[in-house]
Write a protein that holds these residues in place. Structure first.
Motif, PDB file in Angstrom:
ATOM      1  N   CYS A  88       4.954  56.198  13.588  1.00  0.00           N
ATOM      2  CA  CYS A  88       4.917  57.137  14.709  1.00  0.00           C
ATOM      3  C   CYS A  88       4.820  58.558  14.164  1.00  0.00           C
ATOM      4  O   CYS A  88       5.476  58.900  13.170  1.00  0.00           O
ATOM      5  N   SER A  89       4.030  59.392  14.835  1.00  0.00           N
ATOM      6  CA  SER A  89       3.928  60.787  14.386  1.00  0.00           C
ATOM      7  C   SER A  89       5.245  61.531  14.573  1.00  0.00           C
ATOM      8  O   SER A  89       5.423  62.623  14.037  1.00  0.00           O
ATOM      9  N   GLY A  90       6.172  60.934  15.324  1.00  0.00           N
ATOM     10  CA  GLY A  90       7.478  61.561  15.516  1.00  0.00           C
ATOM     11  C   GLY A  90       8.512  61.182  14.475  1.00  0.00           C
ATOM     12  O   GLY A  90       9.659  61.655  14.543  1.00  0.00           O
ATOM     13  N   PHE A 116      -5.041  70.969  16.805  1.00  0.00           N
ATOM     14  CA  PHE A 116      -6.018  69.930  16.479  1.00  0.00           C
ATOM     15  C   PHE A 116      -5.392  68.550  16.625  1.00  0.00           C
ATOM     16  O   PHE A 116      -4.179  68.371  16.539  1.00  0.00           O
ATOM     17  N   SER A 117      -6.248  67.569  16.888  1.00  0.00           N
ATOM     18  CA  SER A 117      -5.804  66.208  17.175  1.00  0.00           C
ATOM     19  C   SER A 117      -5.339  65.526  15.893  1.00  0.00           C
ATOM     20  O   SER A 117      -6.030  65.549  14.873  1.00  0.00           O
ATOM     21  N   ILE A 118      -4.171  64.908  15.972  1.00  0.00           N
ATOM     22  CA  ILE A 118      -3.612  64.206  14.813  1.00  0.00           C
ATOM     23  C   ILE A 118      -4.208  62.801  14.768  1.00  0.00           C
ATOM     24  O   ILE A 118      -4.100  62.049  15.732  1.00  0.00           O
ATOM     25  N   GLN A 119      -4.806  62.443  13.660  1.00  0.00           N
ATOM     26  CA  GLN A 119      -5.339  61.098  13.479  1.00  0.00           C
ATOM     27  C   GLN A 119      -4.740  60.494  12.199  1.00  0.00           C
ATOM     28  O   GLN A 119      -3.813  59.708  12.258  1.00  0.00           O
ATOM     29  N   ASP A 120      -5.284  60.865  11.022  1.00  0.00           N
ATOM     30  CA  ASP A 120      -4.735  60.356   9.768  1.00  0.00           C
ATOM     31  C   ASP A 120      -3.288  60.806   9.588  1.00  0.00           C
ATOM     32  O   ASP A 120      -2.950  61.969   9.845  1.00  0.00           O
ATOM     33  N   MET A 121      -2.457  59.892   9.115  1.00  0.00           N
ATOM     34  CA  MET A 121      -1.080  60.258   8.782  1.00  0.00           C
ATOM     35  C   MET A 121      -1.029  60.812   7.357  1.00  0.00           C
ATOM     36  O   MET A 121      -1.610  60.225   6.442  1.00  0.00           O
ATOM     37  N   PRO A 122      -0.334  61.929   7.143  1.00  0.00           N
ATOM     38  CA  PRO A 122      -0.250  62.502   5.801  1.00  0.00           C
ATOM     39  C   PRO A 122       0.768  61.769   4.935  1.00  0.00           C
ATOM     40  O   PRO A 122       1.514  60.901   5.407  1.00  0.00           O
ATOM     41  N   VAL A 123       0.813  62.140   3.671  1.00  0.00           N
ATOM     42  CA  VAL A 123       1.779  61.557   2.752  1.00  0.00           C
ATOM     43  C   VAL A 123       3.191  61.956   3.190  1.00  0.00           C
ATOM     44  O   VAL A 123       3.443  63.084   3.615  1.00  0.00           O
ATOM     45  N   SER A 124       4.107  60.983   3.111  1.00  0.00           N
ATOM     46  CA  SER A 124       5.482  61.225   3.546  1.00  0.00           C
ATOM     47  C   SER A 124       6.402  60.224   2.855  1.00  0.00           C
ATOM     48  O   SER A 124       5.942  59.247   2.268  1.00  0.00           O
ATOM     49  N   ASP A 157       4.973  70.885  18.877  1.00  0.00           N
ATOM     50  CA  ASP A 157       5.181  69.556  19.452  1.00  0.00           C
ATOM     51  C   ASP A 157       6.037  68.644  18.573  1.00  0.00           C
ATOM     52  O   ASP A 157       6.235  67.478  18.902  1.00  0.00           O
ATOM     53  N   LEU A 158       6.512  69.166  17.461  1.00  0.00           N
ATOM     54  CA  LEU A 158       7.469  68.462  16.597  1.00  0.00           C
ATOM     55  C   LEU A 158       6.906  67.145  16.049  1.00  0.00           C
ATOM     56  O   LEU A 158       7.624  66.161  15.904  1.00  0.00           O
ATOM     57  N   HIS A 159       5.623  67.137  15.725  1.00  0.00           N
ATOM     58  CA  HIS A 159       5.001  65.957  15.150  1.00  0.00           C
ATOM     59  C   HIS A 159       4.993  66.044  13.619  1.00  0.00           C
ATOM     60  O   HIS A 159       5.116  67.119  13.036  1.00  0.00           O
ATOM     61  N   VAL A 160       4.834  64.907  13.000  1.00  0.00           N
ATOM     62  CA  VAL A 160       4.501  64.771  11.575  1.00  0.00           C
ATOM     63  C   VAL A 160       5.430  65.613  10.692  1.00  0.00           C
ATOM     64  O   VAL A 160       5.032  66.610  10.096  1.00  0.00           O
ATOM     65  N   THR A 161       6.690  65.220  10.635  1.00  0.00           N
ATOM     66  CA  THR A 161       7.643  65.876   9.743  1.00  0.00           C
ATOM     67  C   THR A 161       7.378  65.366   8.327  1.00  0.00           C
ATOM     68  O   THR A 161       7.998  64.411   7.851  1.00  0.00           O
TER      69      THR A 161
END
Length: 528
Positions: A192-194, A352-360, A461-465
Protein backbone atom coordinates in the motif's frame (compact mmCIF):
# COMPACT_ATOMS: atom_id res chain seq x y z
CA UNK A 1 0.96 1.66 17.36
CA UNK A 2 -0.29 -0.60 20.13
CA UNK A 3 -4.04 -1.17 19.92
CA UNK A 4 -5.84 -3.21 22.52
CA UNK A 5 -5.94 -6.91 21.78
CA UNK A 6 -9.71 -7.44 21.72
CA UNK A 7 -11.47 -6.58 18.45
CA UNK A 8 -14.66 -4.60 18.56
CA UNK A 9 -18.05 -6.12 17.90
CA UNK A 10 -19.55 -6.05 14.43
CA UNK A 11 -19.81 -2.44 13.23
CA UNK A 12 -23.21 -0.91 13.82
CA UNK A 13 -24.83 -4.35 14.03
CA UNK A 14 -28.23 -2.69 13.59
CA UNK A 15 -27.98 -0.42 10.53
CA UNK A 16 -31.75 0.05 10.72
CA UNK A 17 -31.08 2.57 13.49
CA UNK A 18 -29.82 4.95 10.79
CA UNK A 19 -32.54 7.53 10.20
CA UNK A 20 -33.43 7.77 6.52
CA UNK A 21 -34.55 11.25 5.42
CA UNK A 22 -36.24 10.04 2.26
CA UNK A 23 -38.14 6.99 1.08
CA UNK A 24 -35.68 4.11 1.14
CA UNK A 25 -33.73 4.11 -2.14
CA UNK A 26 -33.91 1.04 -4.34
CA UNK A 27 -30.67 0.29 -6.17
CA UNK A 28 -30.95 -3.41 -6.95
CA UNK A 29 -28.07 -5.77 -7.53
CA UNK A 30 -26.94 -5.80 -11.14
CA UNK A 31 -26.59 -9.54 -11.65
CA UNK A 32 -27.93 -12.77 -10.24
CA UNK A 33 -25.36 -14.33 -7.93
CA UNK A 34 -23.52 -11.02 -7.31
CA UNK A 35 -24.73 -10.01 -3.86
CA UNK A 36 -23.83 -6.43 -2.90
CA UNK A 37 -22.76 -5.42 -6.42
CA UNK A 38 -24.50 -2.33 -7.74
CA UNK A 39 -23.42 -1.21 -11.21
CA UNK A 40 -22.87 2.54 -11.30
CA UNK A 41 -20.50 3.18 -14.19
CA UNK A 42 -22.89 2.11 -16.95
CA UNK A 43 -25.80 4.22 -15.64
CA UNK A 44 -25.07 7.98 -15.30
CA UNK A 45 -28.66 8.70 -14.29
CA UNK A 46 -28.46 6.18 -11.45
CA UNK A 47 -25.23 7.80 -10.23
CA UNK A 48 -26.95 11.19 -10.31
CA UNK A 49 -29.92 9.82 -8.37
CA UNK A 50 -27.63 8.31 -5.71
CA UNK A 51 -25.79 11.62 -5.31
CA UNK A 52 -29.13 13.36 -4.78
CA UNK A 53 -30.02 10.92 -2.00
CA UNK A 54 -26.67 11.52 -0.30
CA UNK A 55 -27.10 15.29 -0.52
CA UNK A 56 -29.98 15.06 2.00
CA UNK A 57 -27.59 14.17 4.82
CA UNK A 58 -24.99 15.87 6.95
CA UNK A 59 -22.59 13.00 7.48
CA UNK A 60 -20.09 12.97 10.37
CA UNK A 61 -16.79 14.78 9.95
CA UNK A 62 -13.61 12.80 9.42
CA UNK A 63 -12.12 11.76 12.78
CA UNK A 64 -9.23 13.88 14.01
CA UNK A 65 -6.40 11.47 14.76
CA UNK A 66 -3.41 13.40 13.46
CA UNK A 67 -3.23 16.43 15.74
CA UNK A 68 -3.89 14.42 18.89
CA UNK A 69 -3.15 10.95 20.26
CA UNK A 70 -4.04 7.98 18.08
CA UNK A 71 -6.78 5.83 19.67
CA UNK A 72 -5.47 2.69 21.39
CA UNK A 73 -8.58 0.69 20.50
CA UNK A 74 -8.68 -2.17 17.99
CA UNK A 75 -10.16 -1.22 15.51
CA UNK A 76 -8.21 2.01 15.74
CA UNK A 77 -10.66 3.94 13.51
CA UNK A 78 -14.24 2.97 12.71
CA UNK A 79 -15.16 4.64 9.42
CA UNK A 80 -18.59 5.83 10.57
CA UNK A 81 -19.17 8.12 7.62
CA UNK A 82 -18.35 5.41 5.06
CA UNK A 83 -20.84 3.09 6.76
CA UNK A 84 -23.52 5.76 6.72
CA UNK A 85 -23.02 6.32 2.99
CA UNK A 86 -24.01 2.67 2.54
CA UNK A 87 -26.95 2.89 4.94
CA UNK A 88 -28.30 5.94 3.10
CA UNK A 89 -28.48 4.12 -0.23
CA UNK A 90 -30.93 1.46 0.82
CA UNK A 91 -31.33 -2.27 1.30
CA UNK A 92 -28.80 -3.54 -1.24
CA UNK A 93 -25.89 -1.78 0.46
CA UNK A 94 -26.93 -1.16 4.05
CA UNK A 95 -25.70 -4.53 5.37
CA UNK A 96 -22.40 -4.42 3.47
CA UNK A 97 -20.44 -3.04 6.49
CA UNK A 98 -21.54 -5.94 8.71
CA UNK A 99 -21.06 -8.53 5.97
CA UNK A 100 -17.58 -7.19 5.29
CA UNK A 101 -16.66 -7.32 8.97
CA UNK A 102 -17.78 -10.95 9.15
CA UNK A 103 -15.18 -11.78 6.48
CA UNK A 104 -12.51 -9.98 8.49
CA UNK A 105 -13.32 -12.23 11.44
CA UNK A 106 -13.46 -15.43 9.38
CA UNK A 107 -10.59 -14.90 6.90
CA UNK A 108 -7.98 -12.88 8.78
CA UNK A 109 -5.89 -13.70 11.84
CA UNK A 110 -7.55 -13.01 15.18
CA UNK A 111 -4.82 -10.59 16.25
CA UNK A 112 -4.76 -8.41 13.14
CA UNK A 113 -4.31 -4.71 13.77
CA UNK A 114 -7.57 -3.24 12.48
CA UNK A 115 -6.37 0.17 11.31
CA UNK A 116 -9.78 1.05 9.83
CA UNK A 117 -12.87 -1.04 10.40
CA UNK A 118 -14.82 -0.04 7.28
CA UNK A 119 -13.81 -0.10 4.54
CA UNK A 120 -11.44 -2.59 6.04
CA UNK A 121 -7.75 -1.70 6.38
CA UNK A 122 -5.69 -4.14 8.46
CA UNK A 123 -2.11 -5.30 8.99
CA UNK A 124 -0.59 -8.20 10.95
CA UNK A 125 1.54 -8.04 14.10
CA UNK A 126 5.03 -6.74 13.29
CA UNK A 127 7.17 -9.71 14.28
CA UNK A 128 5.05 -12.32 12.54
CA UNK A 129 5.08 -10.53 9.21
CA UNK A 130 8.80 -11.24 8.76
CA UNK A 131 8.80 -14.85 9.93
CA UNK A 132 8.36 -16.25 6.40
CA UNK A 133 9.13 -14.77 2.95
CA UNK A 134 5.67 -15.83 1.73
CA UNK A 135 2.97 -14.15 3.79
CA UNK A 136 0.17 -16.49 4.94
CA UNK A 137 -3.21 -15.46 3.53
CA UNK A 138 -4.54 -14.85 7.03
CA UNK A 139 -1.74 -12.36 7.73
CA UNK A 140 -1.56 -10.53 4.39
CA UNK A 141 -2.53 -6.89 4.80
CA UNK A 142 -5.84 -5.63 3.44
CA UNK A 143 -6.55 -2.18 2.09
CA UNK A 144 -10.11 -2.17 0.80
CA UNK A 145 -11.84 0.89 -0.64
CA UNK A 146 -15.38 -0.41 -0.24
CA UNK A 147 -17.39 -3.33 1.09
CA UNK A 148 -17.02 -6.96 0.07
CA UNK A 149 -19.43 -8.21 -2.63
CA UNK A 150 -20.33 -11.89 -2.49
CA UNK A 151 -19.97 -13.35 -5.99
CA UNK A 152 -20.95 -16.86 -7.03
CA UNK A 153 -18.06 -18.15 -9.18
CA UNK A 154 -20.53 -20.07 -11.36
CA UNK A 155 -22.23 -16.75 -12.19
CA UNK A 156 -18.99 -14.86 -12.69
CA UNK A 157 -18.13 -13.17 -15.98
CA UNK A 158 -15.45 -10.70 -17.04
CA UNK A 159 -16.11 -8.22 -19.85
CA UNK A 160 -13.24 -7.13 -22.10
CA UNK A 161 -14.51 -3.96 -23.72
CA UNK A 162 -13.54 -0.64 -25.21
CA UNK A 163 -10.80 -0.26 -27.79
CA UNK A 164 -10.12 -3.93 -28.35
CA UNK A 165 -10.65 -5.43 -31.76
CA UNK A 166 -12.98 -8.21 -30.57
CA UNK A 167 -14.81 -7.42 -27.29
CA UNK A 168 -15.62 -10.54 -25.31
CA UNK A 169 -17.35 -11.75 -22.18
CA UNK A 170 -15.38 -14.52 -20.45
CA UNK A 171 -16.40 -16.86 -17.66
CA UNK A 172 -14.07 -17.95 -14.89
CA UNK A 173 -13.99 -21.37 -16.56
CA UNK A 174 -12.82 -19.71 -19.80
CA UNK A 175 -9.98 -17.94 -18.01
CA UNK A 176 -8.93 -21.17 -16.27
CA UNK A 177 -9.00 -23.15 -19.53
CA UNK A 178 -5.34 -23.80 -20.29
CA UNK A 179 -6.22 -24.61 -23.90
CA UNK A 180 -7.11 -20.91 -24.23
CA UNK A 181 -4.74 -19.26 -21.77
CA UNK A 182 -1.46 -20.55 -20.33
CA UNK A 183 -1.25 -20.32 -16.54
CA UNK A 184 1.13 -17.81 -14.99
CA UNK A 185 2.34 -17.91 -11.40
CA UNK A 186 4.57 -15.31 -9.74
CA UNK A 187 5.78 -14.41 -6.29
CA UNK A 188 4.77 -10.75 -5.99
CA UNK A 189 4.87 -8.23 -3.18
CA UNK A 190 1.91 -5.86 -2.94
CA UNK A 191 2.46 -2.72 -0.92
CA UNK A 192 0.00 0.00 0.00
CA UNK A 193 1.26 3.50 -0.76
CA UNK A 194 0.24 4.34 2.81
CA UNK A 195 2.75 1.94 4.38
CA UNK A 196 4.49 3.65 7.33
CA UNK A 197 2.19 6.67 7.05
CA UNK A 198 2.14 6.96 10.84
CA UNK A 199 5.71 8.31 10.69
CA UNK A 200 4.60 11.27 8.57
CA UNK A 201 1.53 11.83 10.75
CA UNK A 202 3.56 11.92 13.97
CA UNK A 203 5.93 14.57 12.68
CA UNK A 204 4.05 16.48 9.99
CA UNK A 205 0.28 15.85 9.71
CA UNK A 206 -1.37 16.14 6.31
CA UNK A 207 -4.59 15.45 4.43
CA UNK A 208 -7.15 13.42 6.37
CA UNK A 209 -9.01 12.44 3.17
CA UNK A 210 -12.68 11.57 2.90
CA UNK A 211 -11.99 7.83 2.92
CA UNK A 212 -9.46 8.43 5.75
CA UNK A 213 -5.75 8.28 5.10
CA UNK A 214 -5.36 5.38 7.48
CA UNK A 215 -2.52 5.59 10.03
CA UNK A 216 -0.66 2.54 8.70
CA UNK A 217 2.39 1.14 10.42
CA UNK A 218 5.06 -0.97 8.77
CA UNK A 219 2.77 -3.91 7.99
CA UNK A 220 0.83 -2.65 4.94
CA UNK A 221 2.88 -4.93 2.71
CA UNK A 222 2.74 -8.63 1.95
CA UNK A 223 4.07 -11.24 -0.44
CA UNK A 224 2.18 -14.14 -2.00
CA UNK A 225 2.40 -16.54 -4.90
CA UNK A 226 -0.38 -15.40 -7.21
CA UNK A 227 -1.70 -17.66 -9.97
CA UNK A 228 -3.88 -16.79 -12.94
CA UNK A 229 -3.46 -15.63 -16.51
CA UNK A 230 -1.47 -12.73 -17.95
CA UNK A 231 -3.72 -9.90 -19.08
CA UNK A 232 -1.55 -9.68 -22.20
CA UNK A 233 -2.78 -13.14 -23.25
CA UNK A 234 -6.41 -12.12 -22.74
CA UNK A 235 -5.98 -8.98 -24.83
CA UNK A 236 -4.38 -11.06 -27.57
CA UNK A 237 -7.37 -13.43 -27.43
CA UNK A 238 -9.57 -10.38 -28.00
CA UNK A 239 -7.72 -9.53 -31.21
CA UNK A 240 -5.38 -6.98 -29.68
CA UNK A 241 -5.80 -3.25 -29.16
CA UNK A 242 -7.00 -0.71 -31.70
CA UNK A 243 -4.37 1.82 -30.65
CA UNK A 244 -1.65 0.22 -28.50
CA UNK A 245 0.64 3.26 -28.62
CA UNK A 246 -1.63 5.28 -26.31
CA UNK A 247 -3.66 2.52 -24.72
CA UNK A 248 -4.36 2.07 -21.04
CA UNK A 249 -6.38 -0.75 -19.49
CA UNK A 250 -9.10 0.35 -17.09
CA UNK A 251 -10.11 -2.05 -14.30
CA UNK A 252 -13.61 -2.04 -12.77
CA UNK A 253 -14.24 -3.45 -9.30
CA UNK A 254 -17.66 -4.48 -8.00
CA UNK A 255 -17.38 -2.57 -4.71
CA UNK A 256 -19.15 0.77 -4.32
CA UNK A 257 -16.93 3.82 -3.89
CA UNK A 258 -17.66 7.41 -2.86
CA UNK A 259 -15.91 10.69 -3.63
CA UNK A 260 -17.16 14.16 -2.69
CA UNK A 261 -20.83 13.27 -2.77
CA UNK A 262 -20.59 11.13 -5.91
CA UNK A 263 -21.12 7.37 -6.13
CA UNK A 264 -19.21 5.01 -8.39
CA UNK A 265 -17.56 1.65 -8.69
CA UNK A 266 -13.86 1.31 -7.92
CA UNK A 267 -12.01 2.09 -11.16
CA UNK A 268 -8.27 2.40 -11.88
CA UNK A 269 -5.99 1.92 -14.88
CA UNK A 270 -2.50 0.91 -15.97
CA UNK A 271 -0.68 1.62 -19.24
CA UNK A 272 -0.38 -1.01 -21.97
CA UNK A 273 3.40 -0.94 -21.60
CA UNK A 274 2.93 -2.55 -18.19
CA UNK A 275 0.60 -5.21 -19.57
CA UNK A 276 2.69 -6.15 -22.59
CA UNK A 277 5.63 -7.32 -20.45
CA UNK A 278 3.35 -9.76 -18.59
CA UNK A 279 3.38 -7.73 -15.37
CA UNK A 280 -0.41 -7.64 -14.93
CA UNK A 281 -1.96 -10.89 -13.75
CA UNK A 282 -5.64 -11.79 -13.57
CA UNK A 283 -5.41 -13.90 -10.43
CA UNK A 284 -7.84 -16.40 -8.96
CA UNK A 285 -5.41 -18.12 -6.62
CA UNK A 286 -3.34 -16.89 -3.67
CA UNK A 287 -0.68 -19.15 -2.18
CA UNK A 288 -2.21 -22.25 -3.75
CA UNK A 289 -5.75 -21.53 -2.55
CA UNK A 290 -8.75 -19.78 -4.15
CA UNK A 291 -8.68 -16.06 -3.47
CA UNK A 292 -10.20 -15.24 -0.08
CA UNK A 293 -13.33 -13.16 -0.49
CA UNK A 294 -11.68 -10.28 1.34
CA UNK A 295 -8.85 -10.34 -1.24
CA UNK A 296 -11.10 -10.09 -4.29
CA UNK A 297 -12.69 -13.50 -4.96
CA UNK A 298 -13.25 -14.77 -7.56
CA UNK A 299 -10.86 -12.62 -9.67
CA UNK A 300 -8.59 -9.66 -9.16
CA UNK A 301 -5.69 -7.96 -10.86
CA UNK A 302 -2.17 -8.15 -9.47
CA UNK A 303 0.02 -5.40 -10.92
CA UNK A 304 3.69 -6.13 -10.31
CA UNK A 305 5.73 -3.34 -8.73
CA UNK A 306 2.91 -0.75 -8.69
CA UNK A 307 1.09 0.64 -5.68
CA UNK A 308 -1.49 -1.76 -4.33
CA UNK A 309 -4.36 0.52 -5.40
CA UNK A 310 -3.91 -0.62 -9.02
CA UNK A 311 -4.46 -4.29 -8.09
CA UNK A 312 -8.25 -4.12 -8.42
CA UNK A 313 -10.36 -6.64 -6.48
CA UNK A 314 -13.72 -8.19 -7.50
CA UNK A 315 -12.88 -7.45 -11.12
CA UNK A 316 -15.86 -7.44 -13.52
CA UNK A 317 -14.70 -5.42 -16.53
CA UNK A 318 -11.48 -4.44 -18.29
CA UNK A 319 -11.89 -1.59 -20.74
CA UNK A 320 -9.22 -0.51 -23.23
CA UNK A 321 -9.08 3.29 -23.38
CA UNK A 322 -6.86 6.06 -24.77
CA UNK A 323 -4.79 7.51 -21.92
CA UNK A 324 -5.17 7.04 -18.15
CA UNK A 325 -8.57 6.59 -16.55
CA UNK A 326 -10.40 9.74 -15.52
CA UNK A 327 -12.11 7.90 -12.66
CA UNK A 328 -11.46 9.63 -9.33
CA UNK A 329 -9.20 6.96 -7.80
CA UNK A 330 -6.84 7.26 -10.78
CA UNK A 331 -7.19 10.96 -11.58
CA UNK A 332 -7.79 12.59 -8.20
CA UNK A 333 -6.18 10.29 -5.65
CA UNK A 334 -2.81 8.63 -5.08
CA UNK A 335 -1.05 11.84 -6.06
CA UNK A 336 2.41 12.88 -4.91
CA UNK A 337 2.85 16.57 -4.12
CA UNK A 338 5.87 18.72 -3.36
CA UNK A 339 6.33 19.72 0.31
CA UNK A 340 4.97 23.24 -0.30
CA UNK A 341 1.65 21.91 -1.56
CA UNK A 342 -1.09 21.54 1.03
CA UNK A 343 -4.67 22.41 1.90
CA UNK A 344 -4.00 25.97 0.80
CA UNK A 345 -3.07 25.16 -2.81
CA UNK A 346 -3.45 21.44 -3.67
CA UNK A 347 -5.08 20.63 -6.99
CA UNK A 348 -5.41 17.37 -8.88
CA UNK A 349 -3.12 18.71 -11.59
CA UNK A 350 -0.18 19.75 -9.41
CA UNK A 351 0.59 16.28 -8.06
CA UNK A 352 1.84 13.41 -10.16
CA UNK A 353 0.23 9.97 -10.19
CA UNK A 354 1.94 7.32 -8.08
CA UNK A 355 2.52 4.08 -9.97
CA UNK A 356 5.90 2.40 -9.35
CA UNK A 357 6.71 1.86 -5.69
CA UNK A 358 10.13 3.23 -4.67
CA UNK A 359 12.78 1.44 -2.64
CA UNK A 360 11.80 1.12 1.02
CA UNK A 361 12.47 -0.97 4.12
CA UNK A 362 11.50 -1.31 7.76
CA UNK A 363 12.78 -2.68 11.06
CA UNK A 364 10.03 -4.97 12.35
CA UNK A 365 11.74 -6.17 15.52
CA UNK A 366 12.56 -4.64 17.90
CA UNK A 367 10.01 -1.81 17.92
CA UNK A 368 10.41 1.76 18.99
CA UNK A 369 10.56 2.32 22.77
CA UNK A 370 11.79 -1.23 23.42
CA UNK A 371 14.31 -1.50 26.26
CA UNK A 372 16.81 -4.25 25.57
CA UNK A 373 19.32 -6.00 27.82
CA UNK A 374 22.04 -7.47 25.59
CA UNK A 375 25.65 -8.65 25.49
CA UNK A 376 27.01 -6.29 22.85
CA UNK A 377 24.76 -7.16 19.91
CA UNK A 378 21.07 -6.64 19.22
CA UNK A 379 19.18 -8.72 16.66
CA UNK A 380 17.19 -6.70 14.13
CA UNK A 381 14.74 -8.19 11.62
CA UNK A 382 12.79 -6.53 8.85
CA UNK A 383 11.84 -6.30 5.19
CA UNK A 384 13.24 -4.52 2.14
CA UNK A 385 11.45 -3.87 -1.14
CA UNK A 386 11.72 -1.97 -4.40
CA UNK A 387 9.01 -1.83 -7.07
CA UNK A 388 8.99 -0.81 -10.71
CA UNK A 389 10.97 -3.81 -11.88
CA UNK A 390 13.74 -3.40 -9.31
CA UNK A 391 14.71 -5.54 -6.35
CA UNK A 392 16.71 -5.08 -3.11
CA UNK A 393 20.43 -5.78 -3.39
CA UNK A 394 21.79 -4.45 -0.11
CA UNK A 395 20.36 -3.63 3.31
CA UNK A 396 22.26 -1.47 5.80
CA UNK A 397 21.45 -0.65 9.41
CA UNK A 398 22.77 1.94 11.82
CA UNK A 399 22.63 2.33 15.59
CA UNK A 400 23.63 6.00 15.63
CA UNK A 401 20.94 7.55 13.47
CA UNK A 402 22.75 7.06 10.18
CA UNK A 403 26.37 7.97 10.82
CA UNK A 404 27.89 4.48 10.72
CA UNK A 405 26.20 1.78 8.60
CA UNK A 406 26.53 -1.99 8.88
CA UNK A 407 25.69 -4.17 5.89
CA UNK A 408 23.34 -7.08 6.46
CA UNK A 409 25.30 -10.22 5.42
CA UNK A 410 24.11 -11.74 2.14
CA UNK A 411 23.33 -15.03 3.84
CA UNK A 412 20.89 -13.17 6.12
CA UNK A 413 18.76 -11.96 3.19
CA UNK A 414 15.90 -14.10 1.88
CA UNK A 415 15.71 -15.37 -1.68
CA UNK A 416 15.83 -12.80 -4.47
CA UNK A 417 12.77 -12.36 -6.74
CA UNK A 418 12.12 -9.86 -9.53
CA UNK A 419 8.85 -8.67 -8.02
CA UNK A 420 9.12 -9.34 -4.30
CA UNK A 421 10.65 -8.16 -1.07
CA UNK A 422 13.58 -9.65 0.78
CA UNK A 423 13.47 -10.35 4.50
CA UNK A 424 16.63 -9.69 6.48
CA UNK A 425 18.15 -10.00 9.92
CA UNK A 426 21.40 -8.93 11.56
CA UNK A 427 23.10 -9.17 14.95
CA UNK A 428 24.08 -5.51 15.12
CA UNK A 429 27.15 -4.58 17.21
CA UNK A 430 25.98 -2.17 19.91
CA UNK A 431 28.43 -0.89 22.53
CA UNK A 432 26.65 2.31 23.55
CA UNK A 433 24.01 2.45 26.29
CA UNK A 434 20.96 4.61 26.78
CA UNK A 435 18.61 5.80 24.06
CA UNK A 436 19.85 5.02 20.56
CA UNK A 437 18.40 5.83 17.15
CA UNK A 438 18.38 2.74 14.94
CA UNK A 439 17.61 3.08 11.24
CA UNK A 440 17.65 1.00 8.07
CA UNK A 441 18.12 1.76 4.40
CA UNK A 442 18.02 -0.38 1.27
CA UNK A 443 19.84 -0.13 -2.06
CA UNK A 444 18.19 -1.68 -5.10
CA UNK A 445 19.77 -3.02 -8.27
CA UNK A 446 19.60 0.45 -9.91
CA UNK A 447 21.48 2.03 -6.96
CA UNK A 448 18.35 3.75 -5.69
CA UNK A 449 18.28 4.24 -1.94
CA UNK A 450 16.08 5.98 0.62
CA UNK A 451 15.89 9.61 1.80
CA UNK A 452 17.47 9.95 5.22
CA UNK A 453 14.64 11.69 7.08
CA UNK A 454 10.84 11.70 7.08
CA UNK A 455 10.85 15.42 6.30
CA UNK A 456 12.48 14.66 2.95
CA UNK A 457 9.62 12.32 1.98
CA UNK A 458 6.68 14.30 3.42
CA UNK A 459 3.83 15.05 1.04
CA UNK A 460 0.35 16.44 1.59
CA UNK A 461 -1.50 13.18 0.94
CA UNK A 462 0.92 11.28 3.20
CA UNK A 463 1.77 8.63 0.61
CA UNK A 464 4.95 6.61 0.11
CA UNK A 465 6.90 7.05 3.35
CA UNK A 466 10.15 5.94 1.70
CA UNK A 467 12.61 7.58 4.11
CA UNK A 468 14.93 5.51 6.29
CA UNK A 469 12.81 3.73 8.87
CA UNK A 470 13.81 4.77 12.40
CA UNK A 471 13.17 3.38 15.84
CA UNK A 472 14.31 4.48 19.30
CA UNK A 473 15.78 1.76 21.53
CA UNK A 474 17.05 1.90 25.11
CA UNK A 475 20.29 -0.11 25.27
CA UNK A 476 21.47 -1.89 28.44
CA UNK A 477 24.82 -3.49 27.59
CA UNK A 478 25.54 -6.41 29.95
CA UNK A 479 29.08 -6.74 28.59
CA UNK A 480 30.03 -3.56 30.44
CA UNK A 481 31.25 -4.42 33.98
CA UNK A 482 29.32 -1.69 35.79
CA UNK A 483 26.08 -2.66 34.03
CA UNK A 484 26.66 -6.36 34.70
CA UNK A 485 27.19 -5.61 38.40
CA UNK A 486 24.00 -3.55 38.60
CA UNK A 487 21.98 -6.26 36.84
CA UNK A 488 23.34 -8.92 39.20
CA UNK A 489 22.52 -6.78 42.25
CA UNK A 490 18.98 -6.13 41.03
CA UNK A 491 18.45 -9.82 40.38
CA UNK A 492 19.60 -10.69 43.88
CA UNK A 493 17.17 -8.13 45.30
CA UNK A 494 14.33 -9.40 43.10
CA UNK A 495 13.98 -6.04 41.36
CA UNK A 496 13.34 -6.05 37.58
CA UNK A 497 15.39 -3.75 35.37
CA UNK A 498 12.43 -3.28 33.05
CA UNK A 499 10.62 -1.08 32.49
CA UNK A 500 13.33 1.51 32.99
CA UNK A 501 10.77 4.12 34.04
CA UNK A 502 10.02 2.36 37.35
CA UNK A 503 12.29 3.70 40.12
CA UNK A 504 14.62 1.50 42.16
CA UNK A 505 13.28 1.54 45.72
CA UNK A 506 16.71 0.94 47.29
CA UNK A 507 19.73 3.22 47.69
CA UNK A 508 21.86 3.16 44.56
CA UNK A 509 25.18 3.25 46.43
CA UNK A 510 26.54 2.85 49.97
CA UNK A 511 28.11 5.90 51.68
CA UNK A 512 31.51 4.15 51.60
CA UNK A 513 31.29 3.53 47.86
CA UNK A 514 30.16 7.10 47.31
CA UNK A 515 33.11 8.55 49.24
CA UNK A 516 35.59 6.32 47.41
CA UNK A 517 34.23 7.27 43.98
CA UNK A 518 34.07 10.97 44.82
CA UNK A 519 37.71 10.90 45.90
CA UNK A 520 38.62 9.54 42.46
CA UNK A 521 36.64 12.36 40.89
CA UNK A 522 38.33 15.00 43.10
CA UNK A 523 35.07 15.88 44.85
CA UNK A 524 32.22 18.08 43.74
CA UNK A 525 34.04 21.41 43.81
CA UNK A 526 37.37 22.64 42.39
CA UNK A 527 40.20 23.29 44.83
CA UNK A 528 40.22 27.04 44.18
Amino acid sequence: MAPSAAPAAAPDSNPDSFQLKTKEPDFPEEREGWKGYVEWEHYPEKKKQAAEYLSNYKFPDCPEFQLGPLPTTNPILEGVRWKQYHYALGSTLKNIPSISWSYVLSEKAADMIHVLQFPYNGEPPRARLVETPITPNTDHFIRNHGGIPEIDPAAYTLDISGLVNIPKRLTLADLQNEALFPRQSNVVTIQCSGTRRIEQIREYPGDGDELINAPWGEGAIGTARWTGVSLKKVIKYCGGLKNPATAHLEFFGADTYFKKGQVQNYVVSVPWRKVKVNEVLLAWEMNGEPLPKIHGFPLRTVVFGYIGARSCKWLYEIRAIDGPSRAPVQMKEYLYYTPQIGKQNAKYSNGFSIQDMPVSSAIMTPVTMDQIVHDGTIKLRGWAYSGGGHWPERVEVSSDGGGVWYEVPDENLSEKYYYAWRLWEIDLPVDAEGWLDFCVRTWDNALNTQPTFVRSAWNWDLHVTSSCHRIKIYSINRSRPATAARLKWLEEKGIPILPITQPIELSLESDEDYDREMAKRQGRDPIE
